[in-house]
Write a protein that holds these residues in place. Sequence first.
Motif, mmCIF file in Angstrom:
data_model
loop_
_atom_site.group_PDB
_atom_site.id
_atom_site.type_symbol
_atom_site.label_atom_id
_atom_site.label_comp_id
_atom_site.label_asym_id
_atom_site.label_seq_id
_atom_site.Cartn_x
_atom_site.Cartn_y
_atom_site.Cartn_z
ATOM 1 N N UNK A 29 43.449 53.718 48.096
ATOM 2 C CA UNK A 29 44.276 52.826 48.916
ATOM 3 C C UNK A 29 43.462 51.797 49.696
ATOM 4 N N UNK A 30 42.217 52.124 50.009
ATOM 5 C CA UNK A 30 41.385 51.199 50.794
ATOM 6 C C UNK A 30 40.572 50.240 49.921
ATOM 7 N N UNK A 31 40.654 50.384 48.613
ATOM 8 C CA UNK A 31 39.852 49.542 47.724
ATOM 9 C C UNK A 31 40.335 48.091 47.757
ATOM 10 N N UNK A 32 39.385 47.175 47.646
ATOM 11 C CA UNK A 32 39.750 45.753 47.545
ATOM 12 C C UNK A 32 39.949 45.418 46.070
ATOM 13 N N UNK A 33 41.101 44.848 45.770
ATOM 14 C CA UNK A 33 41.502 44.598 44.385
ATOM 15 C C UNK A 33 42.072 43.190 44.279
ATOM 16 N N UNK A 34 41.709 42.486 43.223
ATOM 17 C CA UNK A 34 42.275 41.158 42.963
ATOM 18 C C UNK A 34 42.617 41.024 41.490
ATOM 19 N N UNK A 35 43.619 40.202 41.230
ATOM 20 C CA UNK A 35 44.035 39.878 39.864
ATOM 21 C C UNK A 35 43.884 38.372 39.677
ATOM 22 N N UNK A 36 43.129 37.970 38.658
ATOM 23 C CA UNK A 36 43.037 36.549 38.309
ATOM 24 C C UNK A 36 43.916 36.301 37.083
ATOM 25 N N UNK A 37 44.604 35.178 37.078
ATOM 26 C CA UNK A 37 45.578 34.876 36.030
ATOM 27 C C UNK A 37 45.584 33.381 35.772
ATOM 28 N N UNK A 38 45.523 32.986 34.513
ATOM 29 C CA UNK A 38 45.457 31.559 34.196
ATOM 30 C C UNK A 38 46.791 30.842 34.360
ATOM 31 N N UNK A 39 47.907 31.586 34.317
ATOM 32 C CA UNK A 39 49.219 30.972 34.486
ATOM 33 C C UNK A 39 49.617 30.956 35.957
ATOM 34 N N UNK A 40 50.779 30.339 36.242
ATOM 35 C CA UNK A 40 51.211 30.176 37.637
ATOM 36 C C UNK A 40 51.962 31.384 38.181
ATOM 37 N N UNK A 41 52.229 32.396 37.324
ATOM 38 C CA UNK A 41 52.917 33.599 37.782
ATOM 39 C C UNK A 41 52.691 34.706 36.766
ATOM 40 N N UNK A 42 53.228 35.880 37.059
ATOM 41 C CA UNK A 42 53.063 37.038 36.179
ATOM 42 C C UNK A 42 53.931 36.909 34.932
ATOM 43 N N UNK A 43 53.576 37.679 33.903
ATOM 44 C CA UNK A 43 54.426 37.895 32.723
ATOM 45 C C UNK A 43 54.832 36.617 32.000
ATOM 46 N N UNK A 44 53.902 35.668 31.865
ATOM 47 C CA UNK A 44 54.235 34.422 31.188
ATOM 48 C C UNK A 44 54.037 34.491 29.672
ATOM 49 N N UNK A 45 53.461 35.590 29.199
ATOM 50 C CA UNK A 45 53.248 35.718 27.759
ATOM 51 C C UNK A 45 53.959 36.969 27.240
ATOM 52 N N UNK A 46 53.306 37.840 26.515
ATOM 53 C CA UNK A 46 53.993 38.948 25.841
ATOM 54 C C UNK A 46 54.807 39.818 26.797
ATOM 55 N N UNK A 47 54.302 40.048 27.997
ATOM 56 C CA UNK A 47 54.998 40.935 28.930
ATOM 57 C C UNK A 47 56.346 40.395 29.371
ATOM 58 N N UNK A 48 56.508 39.090 29.362
ATOM 59 C CA UNK A 48 57.774 38.499 29.772
ATOM 60 C C UNK A 48 58.595 37.963 28.625
ATOM 61 N N UNK A 49 58.056 38.041 27.410
ATOM 62 C CA UNK A 49 58.747 37.463 26.244
ATOM 63 C C UNK A 49 59.157 38.536 25.237
ATOM 64 N N UNK A 50 59.033 39.792 25.589
ATOM 65 C CA UNK A 50 59.429 40.852 24.666
ATOM 66 C C UNK A 50 60.904 41.185 24.846
#
Length: 403
Positions: A27-48
């Motif tokens: 819970x105390x770990x520092x975590x980041x997500x980098x993404x080339x699109x402007x939001x989540x699920x712009x490819x397979x995850x949002x188009x299935x």
Amino acid sequence: MKHYQYLIAGAGIIGLTIARELKKRFSDATIAVIEKEEDVARHASGRNSGVLHAGFYYTADSLKAKFTKRGNKALTQYCLEKGLSVHQCGKVVIARDEKDLEGLEELKRRAEKNGVELIWVDEKELKEIEPNAVTYQKALYSPSTSTVNPVEVCQAIKKENIQNGVDFYFCHPYRKVKEQIIFAGDKRFSYDYFINAAGLYADKIAQDFGFGKDYMIIPFKGNYMKYEKNKEDIQTNIYPVPNLKNPFLGVHFTKMVDGTIKIGPTATPAFWRENYQGWSRFRLSEAIPILYYQAKLFVTNSFHFRSLAWEEIRKYRRSFFIGEALEMVRNVDPNGFADSFSPPGIRAQLLNKKSLELVQDFIVEGDKHSIHILNAVSPAFTCSMPFAEYVVDRIVEWKEKRG
């Protein structure tokens, strides 16, 4: 320069659930997500299609078999707890001829080995479940198959991650790695551990770290078509018996979470990784190696690629595509479908360059500094939560070998 203990590339369902699982454990770990699109699920995850599979297609020794049943239960429960849309409509798998009965028998065997409920039904019983479905002698019924809204699910997990302190950097595409520093967009990130969940580009990123050398992504385009006449003609998902020698399930009817009916998908070879429409996002540097390996597959006819390619290309013809679906039903209006395809998805299918075979199972490679999810194809959406547990287990195991 930003520093994080865990840096994840890719904000699809896999990257999102790995971030969630890391926060649950650390819970105390520092975590980041980098993404080339402007939001989540712009490819397979949002188009299935949003189908939560039950887990009977996969051999018992596979990771897919291990995680699909658990993933179906976990995501269904998550949707119910969060008040997200879920349509628990089930699925039938029908036979079109005597040969298909052998395929049904194999699916039933796999279901039993995987501990998945899959019920034999005769033609009369099938009519009670799905009045419009047609089968030869008998069919299989999967009561635990359901549908969700994949974008809604991904947005909910994003929101949960943000509330738990995960940072997101959208419009920050991975560019390169140098001495444990990731260059993404206009920023640099140092990290203790890097997680590659980049989907269509996972192989390219993995190779920067010395992994995935035997593999490359071959993209396949999945087209769908909406049935616009009504929402009543089909009550449940209707699937044919698939060719179990390749990873594609064939054109089928999907009962979407809002009750909408659609048919698809195709599995048409694409010529670059984001070959969604026209020349959009065309990259010559991607097209050349993809076309080279597609040509090799065509010449060698590995896994019957030649016949698969011809068959899938025919599905661009609207009448042929609709005709494939109509073989499975009694009374669906052929004029009730949309005039054009819905926005397509791209399947990031891993190819073993040495054997010229499509990889059927999930592939994960890594070490004490990084992990790379190389083949997170269907049913990765269904499997995402237990698969994330598996990935974090590997991270912990490999980090403990640091000394």
